[in-house]
Design a protein around this motif. Structure first.
Motif, PDB file in Angstrom:
ATOM      1  N   GLU A 144       0.828  -1.209   0.000  1.00 60.34           N
ATOM      2  CA  GLU A 144       0.000   0.000   0.000  1.00 60.34           C
ATOM      3  C   GLU A 144       0.863   1.260   0.000  1.00 60.34           C
ATOM      4  O   GLU A 144       0.597   2.200  -0.733  1.00 60.34           O
ATOM      5  CB  GLU A 144      -0.914   0.032   1.233  1.00 60.34           C
ATOM      6  N   VAL A 145       1.902   1.258   0.834  1.00 62.50           N
ATOM      7  CA  VAL A 145       2.689   2.476   1.019  1.00 62.50           C
ATOM      8  C   VAL A 145       3.501   2.805  -0.245  1.00 62.50           C
ATOM      9  O   VAL A 145       3.551   3.957  -0.678  1.00 62.50           O
ATOM     10  CB  VAL A 145       3.622   2.323   2.244  1.00 62.50           C
ATOM     11  N   ILE A 146       4.116   1.772  -0.846  1.00 60.84           N
ATOM     12  CA  ILE A 146       5.040   2.042  -1.950  1.00 60.84           C
ATOM     13  C   ILE A 146       4.356   2.685  -3.166  1.00 60.84           C
ATOM     14  O   ILE A 146       4.814   3.737  -3.632  1.00 60.84           O
ATOM     15  CB  ILE A 146       5.845   0.775  -2.314  1.00 60.84           C
ATOM     16  N   PRO A 147       3.255   2.135  -3.694  1.00 61.12           N
ATOM     17  CA  PRO A 147       2.659   2.807  -4.867  1.00 61.12           C
ATOM     18  C   PRO A 147       2.187   4.231  -4.566  1.00 61.12           C
ATOM     19  O   PRO A 147       2.354   5.116  -5.410  1.00 61.12           O
ATOM     20  CB  PRO A 147       1.476   1.916  -5.259  1.00 61.12           C
ATOM     21  N   VAL A 148       1.636   4.458  -3.364  1.00 63.10           N
ATOM     22  CA  VAL A 148       1.134   5.802  -3.062  1.00 63.10           C
ATOM     23  C   VAL A 148       2.268   6.817  -3.108  1.00 63.10           C
ATOM     24  O   VAL A 148       2.142   7.888  -3.696  1.00 63.10           O
ATOM     25  CB  VAL A 148       0.470   5.841  -1.667  1.00 63.10           C
ATOM     26  N   HIS A 149       3.410   6.466  -2.478  1.00 62.15           N
ATOM     27  CA  HIS A 149       4.482   7.456  -2.381  1.00 62.15           C
ATOM     28  C   HIS A 149       5.449   7.390  -3.558  1.00 62.15           C
ATOM     29  O   HIS A 149       6.337   8.218  -3.648  1.00 62.15           O
ATOM     30  CB  HIS A 149       5.212   7.304  -1.044  1.00 62.15           C
ATOM     31  N   ALA A 150       5.269   6.378  -4.445  1.00 62.67           N
ATOM     32  CA  ALA A 150       6.060   6.376  -5.676  1.00 62.67           C
ATOM     33  C   ALA A 150       5.211   6.857  -6.845  1.00 62.67           C
ATOM     34  O   ALA A 150       5.705   7.007  -7.954  1.00 62.67           O
ATOM     35  CB  ALA A 150       6.605   4.977  -5.970  1.00 62.67           C
ATOM     36  N   ARG A 151       3.919   7.107  -6.599  1.00 64.95           N
ATOM     37  CA  ARG A 151       2.981   7.594  -7.617  1.00 64.95           C
ATOM     38  C   ARG A 151       2.979   6.711  -8.845  1.00 64.95           C
ATOM     39  O   ARG A 151       3.020   7.179  -9.970  1.00 64.95           O
ATOM     40  CB  ARG A 151       3.312   9.046  -8.036  1.00 64.95           C
ATOM     41  N   LYS A 152       2.974   5.403  -8.629  1.00 67.73           N
ATOM     42  CA  LYS A 152       2.951   4.481  -9.774  1.00 67.73           C
ATOM     43  C   LYS A 152       2.059   3.304  -9.435  1.00 67.73           C
ATOM     44  O   LYS A 152       1.956   2.908  -8.279  1.00 67.73           O
ATOM     45  CB  LYS A 152       4.363   3.955 -10.048  1.00 67.73           C
ATOM     46  N   PRO A 153       1.428   2.695 -10.446  1.00 68.43           N
ATOM     47  CA  PRO A 153       0.664   1.473 -10.170  1.00 68.43           C
ATOM     48  C   PRO A 153       1.607   0.402  -9.643  1.00 68.43           C
ATOM     49  O   PRO A 153       2.767   0.355 -10.041  1.00 68.43           O
ATOM     50  CB  PRO A 153       0.122   1.064 -11.545  1.00 68.43           C
ATOM     51  N   ILE A 154       1.099  -0.438  -8.750  1.00 71.86           N
ATOM     52  CA  ILE A 154       1.950  -1.494  -8.225  1.00 71.86           C
ATOM     53  C   ILE A 154       2.338  -2.433  -9.363  1.00 71.86           C
ATOM     54  O   ILE A 154       1.543  -2.697 -10.265  1.00 71.86           O
ATOM     55  CB  ILE A 154       1.229  -2.266  -7.100  1.00 71.86           C
ATOM     56  N   PHE A 155       3.579  -2.888  -9.361  1.00 73.30           N
ATOM     57  CA  PHE A 155       4.032  -3.801 -10.415  1.00 73.30           C
ATOM     58  C   PHE A 155       3.635  -5.223 -10.025  1.00 73.30           C
ATOM     59  O   PHE A 155       4.034  -5.727  -8.988  1.00 73.30           O
ATOM     60  CB  PHE A 155       5.552  -3.707 -10.576  1.00 73.30           C
ATOM     61  N   GLY A 156       2.830  -5.875 -10.869  1.00 73.75           N
ATOM     62  CA  GLY A 156       2.513  -7.288 -10.640  1.00 73.75           C
ATOM     63  C   GLY A 156       1.504  -7.508  -9.521  1.00 73.75           C
ATOM     64  O   GLY A 156       1.738  -8.271  -8.595  1.00 73.75           O
ATOM     65  N   TYR A 157       0.338  -6.835  -9.635  1.00 73.72           N
ATOM     66  CA  TYR A 157      -0.700  -6.971  -8.603  1.00 73.72           C
ATOM     67  C   TYR A 157      -1.025  -8.439  -8.330  1.00 73.72           C
ATOM     68  O   TYR A 157      -1.027  -8.892  -7.189  1.00 73.72           O
ATOM     69  CB  TYR A 157      -1.961  -6.223  -9.065  1.00 73.72           C
ATOM     70  N   LYS A 158      -1.302  -9.180  -9.411  1.00 72.71           N
ATOM     71  CA  LYS A 158      -1.726 -10.570  -9.205  1.00 72.71           C
ATOM     72  C   LYS A 158      -0.605 -11.398  -8.609  1.00 72.71           C
ATOM     73  O   LYS A 158      -0.821 -12.234  -7.729  1.00 72.71           O
ATOM     74  CB  LYS A 158      -2.189 -11.174 -10.533  1.00 72.71           C
ATOM     75  N   ALA A 159       0.611 -11.180  -9.094  1.00 75.69           N
ATOM     76  CA  ALA A 159       1.754 -11.950  -8.579  1.00 75.69           C
ATOM     77  C   ALA A 159       1.914 -11.695  -7.083  1.00 75.69           C
ATOM     78  O   ALA A 159       2.175 -12.619  -6.303  1.00 75.69           O
ATOM     79  CB  ALA A 159       3.022 -11.563  -9.334  1.00 75.69           C
ATOM     80  N   ILE A 160       1.723 -10.445  -6.669  1.00 68.00           N
ATOM     81  CA  ILE A 160       1.886 -10.139  -5.246  1.00 68.00           C
ATOM     82  C   ILE A 160       0.751 -10.755  -4.428  1.00 68.00           C
ATOM     83  O   ILE A 160       0.965 -11.340  -3.362  1.00 68.00           O
ATOM     84  CB  ILE A 160       1.971  -8.615  -5.031  1.00 68.00           C
ATOM     85  N   ALA A 161      -0.476 -10.676  -4.962  1.00 71.68           N
ATOM     86  CA  ALA A 161      -1.613 -11.266  -4.237  1.00 71.68           C
ATOM     87  C   ALA A 161      -1.430 -12.778  -4.116  1.00 71.68           C
ATOM     88  O   ALA A 161      -1.543 -13.347  -3.023  1.00 71.68           O
ATOM     89  CB  ALA A 161      -2.915 -10.938  -4.961  1.00 71.68           C
ATOM     90  N   TYR A 162      -1.127 -13.438  -5.236  1.00 73.39           N
ATOM     91  CA  TYR A 162      -1.002 -14.898  -5.185  1.00 73.39           C
ATOM     92  C   TYR A 162       0.206 -15.339  -4.375  1.00 73.39           C
ATOM     93  O   TYR A 162       0.193 -16.397  -3.751  1.00 73.39           O
ATOM     94  CB  TYR A 162      -0.922 -15.483  -6.607  1.00 73.39           C
ATOM     95  N   SER A 163       1.269 -14.516  -4.387  1.00 71.38           N
ATOM     96  CA  SER A 163       2.446 -14.945  -3.625  1.00 71.38           C
ATOM     97  C   SER A 163       2.135 -14.968  -2.128  1.00 71.38           C
ATOM     98  O   SER A 163       2.693 -15.778  -1.391  1.00 71.38           O
ATOM     99  CB  SER A 163       3.648 -14.055  -3.936  1.00 71.38           C
ATOM    100  N   SER A 164       1.206 -14.124  -1.662  1.00 67.58           N
ATOM    101  CA  SER A 164       0.793 -14.209  -0.251  1.00 67.58           C
ATOM    102  C   SER A 164       0.169 -15.575   0.009  1.00 67.58           C
ATOM    103  O   SER A 164       0.446 -16.226   1.017  1.00 67.58           O
ATOM    104  CB  SER A 164      -0.240 -13.128   0.095  1.00 67.58           C
ATOM    105  N   LEU A 165      -0.696 -16.000  -0.922  1.00 67.51           N
ATOM    106  CA  LEU A 165      -1.359 -17.293  -0.728  1.00 67.51           C
ATOM    107  C   LEU A 165      -0.332 -18.425  -0.828  1.00 67.51           C
ATOM    108  O   LEU A 165      -0.406 -19.413  -0.091  1.00 67.51           O
ATOM    109  CB  LEU A 165      -2.479 -17.472  -1.751  1.00 67.51           C
ATOM    110  N   ALA A 166       0.652 -18.267  -1.724  1.00 67.10           N
ATOM    111  CA  ALA A 166       1.678 -19.307  -1.866  1.00 67.10           C
ATOM    112  C   ALA A 166       2.516 -19.411  -0.596  1.00 67.10           C
ATOM    113  O   ALA A 166       2.813 -20.509  -0.112  1.00 67.10           O
ATOM    114  CB  ALA A 166       2.578 -18.993  -3.069  1.00 67.10           C
TER     115      ALA A 166
END
Ligand code: HEM
Ligand code: CU
Length: 562
Positions: free
Chosen positions: A284-306
């Motif tokens: 949450e913090v990184i995209p807001v303060h880097a003003r960019k869409p998060i890179f690899g939304y799905k990869a990050i979401a699924y990696s939590s489940l993995a």
């Protein structure tokens, strides 16, 4: 005319009768004393968790500084060794069970999850309040243990036979305290799973759910699967302590390694309970303060489940030296190395998000970037320890202490700090002071490295952990660690001043001071009791910075106006 707010949670929440216009017989904001009561508002509960946990952090931190003062010299000249053991045990226990877990999951999870998914509260508000209120008595039991046999002394792991022969009354209080917080964690997790799965606002698609919520979902599933096993192990220990059983008494046919399996089946996943929500904060913090869409939304979401799944099958890496058979060492080395992969995916995603971003080095962002560096170092240390042939050499040395403080302090605590700087304006309606924030960051960053980096070298040279006295050859490196610990102790002062001062007199924050895109920023700061007058409608992804047609939307986007 008055208009009832549409409710999306079961009855029983007293705040549910707030009305939009005209007269209200219920308050729009809570008074200070509501925070000391059995309140069912998820935001009140979140704040209760955060504040209580922070007080425990201060207590656990004082114990740490006292231990490091003791270790400044090779002799036990400051703390008597039994007291050292009690400080060590309670420091570790408090930091894990009373600081990181309750603040990261209970604090941020409760405050943010309903706001982020567009719900008015958690699925089971009363259960939520019960889960919180199990914590204070648990904490009191733990602290009370110091008056019964000087506090438990067998480490946060409470391995038998040590835990069966040292300070039995204190050990009993310790077990009861942990079973209480474990119960709290199970109740809380149940609530998160149901809330995230069933209570998000209908206009939010699954790929628009903020990554913090994915992280809390994975964390909760993990807690639900693993915590009961810890509770079982500890209750068997309680039976051995008081009711004449011998599950873990070797001289009476019991098996101490069985305890280790039960303990680590929970406690390895527990390290993910302490880091997955933090990963969520990072996303949450990184995209807001880097003003960019998060890179690899799905990869990050699924990696939590993995991580949640694979993390259940690595626990024996804590037991490589417990007479573990060769095939087990092989299996658990491989599974441990595999779990590093989804973690690496996240790190890659955050670095790629930073790349080319319009980075604002706010205090929140400083801690997030600091975390990236520290966690990579801690993670590399973890990979070395997960490799059985290396671990047998450094097991139970200061190398391990250095490693887990890099991930816990450099990871979890940095993440909690980042989260506090980021969401403080939402929670309190006021900004924190950035200058004090920077001073806090610099002191913390220097202090963490000064304290915990040399510990790796101490371990490689053979200094055992959990000792109040050591061979004089280790003195000079220990002195460096102790100076670092003093710096860390001091670092908490500007932070605490900042919190207290900003809460009372900080600059007013406005609804969305960071121009962020997740739903918690579409309501007032602090949010209304039922979060929104009219539920927001999701019109864009949570990280669509710079994306065409996805301007930052604030409270104007409502079901009514859309
Ligand atoms: C001011 C910062 C800190 C200092 C100076 C510090 C220092 C220490 C020391 C000296 C020990 C005893 C090591 C041993 O003899 O094995 C220890 C153990 C431990 N610390 Fe910290 N610590 C700090 C912060 C934290 C934090 C934030 C956590 C977060 C979870 C943490 C978790 C632990 C754990 C789990 C143990 C192991 C206890 C045990 O062996 O049962 N520490 N720490
Ligand atoms: Cu582990």
């Amino acid at each position: 005319m008055t208009l009832e707010i549409p409710r999306n949670h079961p009855p029983g929440n007293e705040a549910s009768t707030v009305v939009v216009a005209g007269t209200t017989h219920h308050p729009q904001a809570w008074k200070w004393y509501h925070y000391f009561t059995f309140n069912v508002d998820h935001k009140v509960i979140g704040i209760q968790y955060l504040v209580t946990a922070f007080l425990f952090y201060l207590i656990g931190g004082l114990m740490a500084v006292a231990m490091r003062a003791e270790l400044a010299t090779p002799d036990a000249d400051l703390l008597e060794p039994n007291l050292y053991n009690a400080f060590m045990t309670n420091h570790g226990t408090i930091m894990i069970f009373f600081w990181i877990v309750p603040s990261a999951i209970g604090g941020f999870g409760n405050f943010l999850v309903p706001l982020m998914v567009g719900a008015r509260d958690m699925a089971f508000p009363k259960l939520n309040a019960i889960a919180f209120w199990l914590n204070p008595p648990a904490g009191l039991l733990l602290l009370a243990s110091f008056f019964f046999g000087g506090g438990s002394q067998s480490g946060w792991t409470a391995y038998p036979p040590l835990s069966l022969v040292t300070a039995p009354t204190a050990q009993t209080l310790w077990v009861l305290a942990i079973v209480l917080v474990g119960t709290s964690s199970i109740l809380g997790s149940l609530n998160f799973v149901i809330t995230i799965l069933f209570m998000k606002v209908p206009s939010m698609k699954w790929d628009q759910v903020p990554l913090f919520c994915w992280a809390i979902l994975a964390t909760s599933v993990l807690a639900l699967v693993s915590t009961p096993v810890l509770a079982a192990g500890l209750i068997l220990l309680l039976f051995d302590l008081h009711f004449g059983t011998s599950f873990f008494k070797p001289d009476a046919g019991g098996n101490v390694v069985l305890y280790q399996h039960l303990f680590w089946f929970y406690s390895h996943p527990a390290v993910y309970l302490m880091i997955l929500p933090i990963f969520g904060i990072m996303s949450e913090v990184i995209p807001v303060h880097a003003r960019k869409p998060i890179f690899g939304y799905k990869a990050i979401a699924y990696s939590s489940l993995a991580i949640c799944l694979v993390g259940l099958f690595v626990w024996v890496h804590h037991m490589f030296t417990s007479g573990t058979p060769g095939w087990m060492r092989m299996f658990f080395t491989i599974s441990t190395l595999i779990v590093a992969v989804p973690t690496g995916v996240k790190i890659f995603g955050w670095v790629a998000t930073l790349w080319g971003g319009k980075i604002r080095f706010t205090s929140a962002m400083l801690f997030a970037v600091g975390l990236l560096m520290m966690f990579v170092l801690g993670g590399i240390g973890g990979v070395t320890l997960g490799t059985a042939p290396f671990d047998v050499h450094v097991h139970d040395t200061y190398y391990v202490v250095g490693h887990f403080h890099y991930v816990l302090f450099g990871g979890s605590v940095f993440g909690i700090y980042a989260g506090i700087y980021h969401w403080f304006p939402k929670i309190t309606g006021r900004m924190m002071n950035e200058t004090l924030g920077r001073i806090h960051f610099i002191l913390t960053f220097i202090g963490t490295n000064l304290t915990f980096l040399p510990m790796h070298e101490l371990g490689l040279q053979g200094m055992p952990r959990r000792v109040a006295m050591y061979d004089p050859q280790f003195t000079s490196i220990n002195e460096i660690c102790t100076i670092g610990a003093y710096v860390l102790g001091i670092s908490v002062i500007p932070f605490t001043i900042n919190i207290l001062w900003s809460w009372v007199a900080g600059k007013k924050a406005g609804d969305n001071p960071w121009n962020a895109m997740t739903l918690e920023w579409t309501t007032s700061s602090p949010p209304l009791i039922e979060n929104w007058e009219v539920l927001p409608v999701v019109t864009h992804g949570p990280y669509d910075y710079g994306v065409h047609n996805a301007e930052v939307q604030t409270a104007t986007v409502t079901e009514a106006s859309a």
